[in-house]
Design an enzyme around this catalytic site. Structure first.
Site: not given
Ligand code: GLU
Length: 447
Positions: A126, A166
């Site tokens: 991430k 995201d």
């Protein structure tokens, strides 16, 4: 067992004491996976979970850029490469002022389990930046993305690490990021997912997280011989996940009554039908406006400033906004109003206390790492299409997505069914996600 979990958590806390979100995500996994490890000889004594909570690599870097007034601004960029035992690191990029190591490590940790659950060969990662896209011009967004990729490009690649979107990173940002990667590396490859259709993207990728969440809720309801049709659904958020969860819920005959953003939520008791949803999509994706504009267009609806929608009566709640947005007070309200199913579209939107209340009441509750895995699963399908230099039809991708969501649901049932028959989807998702990664790590030795 409690002592084993506490001893483990003490060690993790000592090393990550200023990372509350990360510790929350690890605690949830530890509570379900440590008892499982203790019951399986092959996982015992190998410190696998301790190895899994330590990122393989955590990169932090300076992102300088110039705003429209000619000022030089500086943000902090990150990429957490958590685990690559079963495939290249894979996971989104988040641009939001709240972004820090704790939030990205929690997201990267969850991603490892989520990606494993999809059954596709993807490790977990991430990244992102503490950059606030709100109010920025297209030019500012482009300059920021280009500067961000100027550094990130050294650390990623189609067989190394494949980022995606995201919160705050959608198709516009992926375009700017991809453009800079292609220029610097002189390579056209599937290094990012969520790309536009004319330059390597997959159909259904924008819809996949929201659609997948609703498919998962349907699978859960089917265990009670029930369906989505006719259900009142409360959704939080109004971004990519919320929009397509609402679209699929409408298609399946449900009535969606709420949507939200960081300013508050709107309640439309008549239902947010496809025309109204088209208004929200334009508002959010093109005009980048605030959700209260909805009540000007549809005066029967109401706007509730600085509140979350969880006090509105509903059958199904789909938290699709952000982490820790649904707390124990909200959970009590939902239960009191007869909610039978909570299915997370966001990552970790439900607090541990709220999850405990749902488990106690034995309603259907799905953690995001299972129920929102459709997004990254379809990213996996985009990677496959890029490797094949080919593209699949909507029907093909949607069928594969539905099959993957069904398989994740079955895995949760296999590992999460309690003695009394109640399915603990948190336990199921954590153990099923763990097993594949742990087996790969054991096979590859101490690296
Ligand atoms: N950010 C999404 C997630 O939380 C998608 C990640 C991806 O497609 O790589 O799973």
């Amino acid at each position: 067992m409690k002592l084993k979990i506490e001893t483990f958590m003490q060690e993790v806390r000592a090393r990550n004491s200023h990372e509350p979100e990360f510790l929350q995500a690890v605690q949830e996994v530890a509570e379900t996976v440590i008892p499982y490890i203790a019951s399986k000889e092959i996982y015992n004594g190998k410190n696998i979970l301790l190895r899994m909570v330590e990122p393989e690599r955590a990169i932090s870097f300076r992102v300088p850029w110039i705003n429209d007034s000619g000022e030089i601004c500086v943000n902090r960029g990150y990429r957490i490469q958590m685990n690559s035992a079963i495939g290249p690191y894979k996971g989104g990029l988040r641009f939001h002022p709240s972004v820090n190591m704790s939030i990205l490590k929690f997201l990267a940790f969850e991603q490892v389990f989520k990606n494993s659950l999809t059954t596709l060969p993807m490790g977990g990662g991430k990244g992102g930046a503490d950059f606030d896209p709100k109010g920025k011009s297209d030019g500012e967004i482009m300059r920021f993305c280009h500067s961000f990729m100027g550094e990130l490009c050294r650390h990623i690649g189609p067989n190394t690490d494949v980022p995606a979107g995201d919160i705050g990173v959608g198709s516009r940002e992926i375009g700017f990021l991809f453009g800079m990667y292609r220029k610097i590396r002189n390579e056209f490859t599937g290094v990012l997912t969520g790309k536009g259709l004319s330059w390597g993207g997959s159909v259904i990728r924008p819809e996949a997280t929201g659609y997948g969440t609703v498919y998962f809720a349907s699978n859960m309801l089917a265990t009670k011989k029930d369906t989505i049709k006719g259900k009142i659904i409360s959704i939080s958020g109004s971004g990519n996940v919320a929009q397509y969860a609402a679209e699929k819920a409408n298609q399946l005959g449900a009535k969606v009554v709420t949507l939200s953003d960081s300013s508050g939520f709107i309640y439309d008791s008549d239902g947010i039908d496809s025309d109204k949803l088209a208004f929200v999509m334009k508002l959010k994706n093109e005009e980048r406006g605030r959700i209260d504009a909805y009540i000007k267009a549809y005066p029967n609806a109401t706007f509730h400033a600085n509140e979350t929608p969880w006090n509105i009566p509903c059958d199904i709640a789909l938290p699709c906004a952000t982490q820790n947005e649904l707390d124990d007070v909200a959970a009590e309200n939902l239960l009191k109003n007869g909610c039978i199913c909570v299915c997370e579209g966001a990552n970790m939107p439900t607090t541990p206390k709220a999850i405990a209340l749902f488990h106690k009441a034995e309603i259907l509750f799905a953690p995001g790492k299972a129920s929102n895995a459709g997004g990254v699963a379809t990213s996996g399908l985009e990677m496959t299409q890029n490797s094949l230099r080919y593209h699949w039809s909507r029907k093909e991708v949607d069928e594969k997505l539905q099959e993957i969501m069904e398989n994740i649901h079955s895995a949760c049932i296999t590992y999460g069914t309690n003695e009394n028959g109640y399915v603990d989807y948190v336990k199921g998702a954590n153990i099923a996600g763990f097993v594949k990664v742990a087996d790969a790590m054991i096979a590859q030795g101490v690296v």
